[in-house]
Design an enzyme around this catalytic site. Sequence first.
Site, PDB file in Angstrom:
ATOM      1  CD  GLU A 256     -38.866  42.051   6.249  1.00 56.20           C
ATOM      2  OE1 GLU A 256     -38.202  42.085   7.297  1.00 56.20           O
ATOM      3  OE2 GLU A 256     -38.592  41.313   5.284  1.00 56.20           O
ATOM      4  CG  HIS A 282     -36.563  38.685   7.841  1.00 53.24           C
ATOM      5  ND1 HIS A 282     -36.292  39.878   7.228  1.00 53.24           N
ATOM      6  CD2 HIS A 282     -35.437  37.933   7.693  1.00 53.24           C
ATOM      7  CE1 HIS A 282     -35.067  39.849   6.731  1.00 53.24           C
ATOM      8  NE2 HIS A 282     -34.529  38.673   6.997  1.00 53.24           N
TER       9      HIS A 282
HETATM   10  N1  LIG Z   1     -34.465  35.160   5.366  1.00 52.30           N
HETATM   11  C1  LIG Z   1     -33.432  35.395   6.150  1.00 52.30           C
HETATM   12  O1  LIG Z   1     -33.574  35.491   7.358  1.00 52.30           O
HETATM   13  C2  LIG Z   1     -32.059  35.516   5.543  1.00 52.30           C
HETATM   14  C3  LIG Z   1     -30.953  35.126   6.295  1.00 52.30           C
HETATM   15  C4  LIG Z   1     -29.696  35.200   5.719  1.00 52.30           C
HETATM   16  C5  LIG Z   1     -29.551  35.698   4.420  1.00 52.30           C
HETATM   17  N2  LIG Z   1     -30.633  36.108   3.722  1.00 52.30           N
HETATM   18  C6  LIG Z   1     -30.494  36.658   2.374  1.00 52.30           C
HETATM   19  O2  LIG Z   1     -30.250  35.611   1.455  1.00 52.30           O
HETATM   20  C7  LIG Z   1     -29.599  36.139   0.294  1.00 52.30           C
HETATM   21  C8  LIG Z   1     -28.460  35.248  -0.143  1.00 52.30           C
HETATM   22  O3  LIG Z   1     -27.510  35.115   0.925  1.00 52.30           O
HETATM   23  P1  LIG Z   1     -26.152  34.290   0.713  1.00 52.30           P
HETATM   24  O4  LIG Z   1     -25.530  34.167   2.056  1.00 52.30           O
HETATM   25  O5  LIG Z   1     -26.397  33.065  -0.088  1.00 52.30           O
HETATM   26  O6  LIG Z   1     -25.324  35.334  -0.151  1.00 52.30           O
HETATM   27  P2  LIG Z   1     -24.052  35.031  -1.069  1.00 52.30           P
HETATM   28  O7  LIG Z   1     -23.342  36.322  -1.236  1.00 52.30           O
HETATM   29  O8  LIG Z   1     -23.281  33.862  -0.563  1.00 52.30           O
HETATM   30  O9  LIG Z   1     -24.731  34.607  -2.460  1.00 52.30           O
HETATM   31  C9  LIG Z   1     -25.406  35.503  -3.273  1.00 52.30           C
HETATM   32  C10 LIG Z   1     -25.143  35.101  -4.714  1.00 52.30           C
HETATM   33  O10 LIG Z   1     -25.925  35.953  -5.543  1.00 52.30           O
HETATM   34  C11 LIG Z   1     -25.140  36.229  -6.688  1.00 52.30           C
HETATM   35  N3  LIG Z   1     -25.652  37.419  -7.366  1.00 52.30           N
HETATM   36  C12 LIG Z   1     -25.478  38.719  -7.047  1.00 52.30           C
HETATM   37  N4  LIG Z   1     -26.149  39.502  -7.920  1.00 52.30           N
HETATM   38  C13 LIG Z   1     -26.775  38.669  -8.796  1.00 52.30           C
HETATM   39  C14 LIG Z   1     -27.621  38.881  -9.920  1.00 52.30           C
HETATM   40  N5  LIG Z   1     -27.945  40.102 -10.330  1.00 52.30           N
HETATM   41  N6  LIG Z   1     -28.057  37.793 -10.575  1.00 52.30           N
HETATM   42  C15 LIG Z   1     -27.718  36.538 -10.187  1.00 52.30           C
HETATM   43  N7  LIG Z   1     -26.917  36.298  -9.134  1.00 52.30           N
HETATM   44  C16 LIG Z   1     -26.448  37.347  -8.446  1.00 52.30           C
HETATM   45  C17 LIG Z   1     -23.732  36.399  -6.143  1.00 52.30           C
HETATM   46  O11 LIG Z   1     -22.755  36.286  -7.171  1.00 52.30           O
HETATM   47  C18 LIG Z   1     -23.664  35.272  -5.130  1.00 52.30           C
HETATM   48  O12 LIG Z   1     -23.177  34.072  -5.683  1.00 52.30           O
HETATM   49  C19 LIG Z   1     -29.193  37.559   0.674  1.00 52.30           C
HETATM   50  O13 LIG Z   1     -30.157  38.463   0.161  1.00 52.30           O
HETATM   51  C20 LIG Z   1     -29.292  37.570   2.174  1.00 52.30           C
HETATM   52  O14 LIG Z   1     -29.512  38.848   2.663  1.00 52.30           O
HETATM   53  C21 LIG Z   1     -31.885  36.015   4.247  1.00 52.30           C
END
Ligand SMILES: NC(=O)c1ccc[n+]([C@@H]2O[C@H](COP(=O)([O-])OP(=O)(O)OC[C@H]3O[C@@H](n4cnc5c(N)ncnc54)[C@H](O)[C@@H]3O)[C@@H](O)[C@H]2O)c1
Length: 310
Positions: A256, A282
């Site tokens: 990024e 982002h």
């Molecule tokens: N675009 C943005 O600005 C932004 C903002 C917030 C979060 N995010 C990203 O979004 C993603 C999800 O966030 P969240 O709050 O839902 O997280 P979360 O921890 O609530 O959910 C993630 C899920 O992924 C599952 N998981 C982990 N490894 C896995 C695998 N190998 N296969 C399948 N499932 C798997 C976990 O069990 C969990 O249920 C993260 O990468 C976070 O960094 C991005």
Amino acid sequence: MKVLICDSVAPETIHPMQAAGIEVDYRPDITAEQLLCDIAAYDGMVVRSRTKVSADVLDAATNLKIVVRGGVGLDNIDVAHAKAKGIEVRNTPKASSNSVAELALGYMLALARKIPQATTSMAAGEWKKKYLQGSEIGGKTLGLIGYGNIGGLLGKKALALGMSVIFCDVITPPDTGAAVQVSLDEVLTRSNFISLHVPKVPATTNMINAETLAKMKDGVYLINCARGGLVDEDALYDALTSGKVAGAALDVYLDEKTNPGNARLFGLKDNNGFNMVIGSPHIGASTVEGQGRVGGEVAEILIEYYHRNR
Ligand SMILES: NC(=O)c1ccc[n+]([C@@H]2O[C@H](COP(=O)([O-])OP(=O)(O)OC[C@H]3O[C@@H](n4cnc5c(N)ncnc54)[C@H](O)[C@@H]3O)[C@@H](O)[C@H]2O)c1
């Protein structure tokens, strides 16, 4: 208690802390060098994603007791080093979930109806109506990779819009309603839209690669609002060029800083001259409401810490 806020935050962060008697220095433009020089004066530190809390910073922070990351990931903090030094590390995992889920939903509709492409074309003075036939999302299958805070919210919204929702996750989440847990392979082979909502860990890095892309339905739409590096961007380029993937929406990228947005991907056009990749820099969590909730939670964490340790 003295707290240094290193990145831009909503007013909801600062005012409650000050009202609770915490001394707050708001320095959203602080440089890495200034941080190293000044951090020893603080008991608490607030960061978003800009500031890197490296081992060097933590070693220089001789009075630091707590670091709060406003947001989800802790990738910019050396958590193991902080723990070894007895410094508490906290984040606000749910505050921006709805903002990200809504962005991903917006991208599904934007891809299906080619809304950004139509806007660009209109701005160029064109009337390309016959090339802009889209498709509905109702009745289609959404495959979610990861059904945590964000994936779960997106699943509920998609169900309400008449989609079938399948998902894969390494755990079995509670209360999934009509969303059905399946294997990763089933998500890949059955979905019309695939949206990623997993953290970036070794098991998920490049999980969308040439092999997994090949298993997807022809004409699938791919959305990544999770983390750069989950999708092998070269493999995605090839899959878009071959027509395997009809379009992709990206909010996050492998690099990024020096290759923002991946210029090669954003330069890809379909047969009608429309962009195959749409995206944003982002901004998943960047909403007034999301930032307000993040700020409120950061303040709550620090006020609770202050009262606990007075
Ligand atoms: N675009 C943005 O600005 C932004 C903002 C917030 C979060 N995010 C990203 O979004 C993603 C999800 O966030 P969240 O709050 O839902 O997280 P979360 O921890 O609530 O959910 C993630 C899920 O992924 C599952 N998981 C982990 N490894 C896995 C695998 N190998 N296969 C399948 N499932 C798997 C976990 O069990 C969990 O249920 C993260 O990468 C976070 O960094 C991005």
